[in-house]
Design a protein around this motif. Structure first.
Motif: not given
Length: 330
Positions: A19, A22, A309
């Protein structure tokens, strides 16, 4: 060709799980002396990317902090001193980092032409695995035709590459994997025998055929003493990762009596010159096999760059067979 000022990339916002990958906007890299800039079509996803994401594998000081150690794409800019490539050339390349982006810079000598008839998605699966397998199995491990190679993690990107390349060079190949499907995949690629490590002891299997001359291991931990038992006399254990940990208790007396060798390497910290030499060897020894389609990458799955991810989750669940890639551009 003029380069844009900014690009989309995926960065590691902080050490952690998938997670923390980005999407961001970053400046487009410019080539330094001896470098090329590639407009990325596809980027390969590899275990070192996950280690870097978790904070356990820092990039070299001069490398991009973005993950991504291999990519395919088009050359769009040349640094001073680069004469082996031209703008518009289609290449795949080993990267110091930065592959999870629309543009990446890398030493020109670490790029290789896309094999004949191969698409960009497949080409992105080549550099990290082929550099690793060639340098470890054939250069450090000195595998010869007729010898027995045991590949741990045979259904991984590294494993599927090692099985095919060793088979084509005349070795007898054995592999370990964790399911019937994975074992079947290894045997389809040319493994003489795939060992389901959940059901059989690879030490017993290899002793039954005379021992392994070379073992390619990415597990480490308690596999290390077991690998030495599975080796033949004059056998070579080649260590490339430590998914099971880097430490083990080893009795070196049998190693001395049986004249065994323990070696290994990691690719990323090696010098640019060392990597260029591996690339040159691949071009002469391996690329003709890829051109002839005698070997090739095994593709597991594709994700958009924005969903890096999910690609990491797929890899860390260990259900994949072959390579996972990110699609960056069409």
């Amino acid at each position: 060709m003029s380069l844009p000022d900014e690009m989309t990339a995926v960065e590691i916002s902080e050490p952690g799980g998938p997670e923390v990958l980005t999407p961001v906007r970053r400046p487009v890299p410019r080539p330094r002396q001896g470098e090329i800039v590639i407009r990325v079509a596809f980027a390969g996803v590899n275990r070192p990317d996950a280690l870097q994401r978790a904070g356990a594998y820092a990039p070299p000081p001069t490398a991009s902090d973005l993950p991504g150690l291999e990519a395919s794409g088009e050359v769009v800019a040349l640094g001073d001193g680069v004469d082996q490539w031209a703008v518009g050339d289609k290449v795949c390349a080993l990267l110091p980092g930065g592959g999870y982006a629309e543009y990446v810079a890398t030493p020109a000598a670490h790029a290789l032409r896309v094999p004949r008839g191969m698409d960009m998605r497949a080409a992105a699966c080549l550099p990290e695995t082929y550099f690793t397998v060639w340098s470890n199995v054939f250069q450090r491990g000195a595998l010869q035709a007729g010898e027995r190679l045991l590949v741990h993690g045979g259904s991984s990107g590294i494993g599927t590459t090692a099985i095919q390349l060793a088979r084509e060079r005349g070795a007898r190949v054995f592999a370990t994997a964790g399911s019937a499907d994975k074992c079947a995949a290894c045997e389809r690629l040319g493994a003489e025998r795939a060992i389901n490590y959940r059901e059989e002891d690879f030490v017993d299997v290899m002793k039954g055929v005379g021992g392994a001359d070379v073992i390619l291991d990415m597990v480490g931990g308690d596999y290390i003493p077991r690998n030495l038992k599975a080796l033949a006399e004059d056998g070579r254990l080649v260590q490339i990762a430590f998914l099971g940990g880097p430490k083990a208790e080893v009795n070196f007396a049998p190693l001395m009596v049986r004249r065994q060798t323990i070696t290994g390497s990691t690719l990323r910290p090696q010098s640019d010159i060392a990597k260029a030499k591996i690339a040159e060897a691949l071009l002469h020894e391996v690329w003709p096999l890829l051109d002839a389609r005698k070997i090739g990458p095994i593709h597991d799955s594709e994700y958009p760059l924005s969903d890096a991810a999910a690609a990491h989750r797929r890899m860390e669940e260990s259900g994949h067979i072959g390579k996972i890639v990110l699609k960056v551009a069409g």
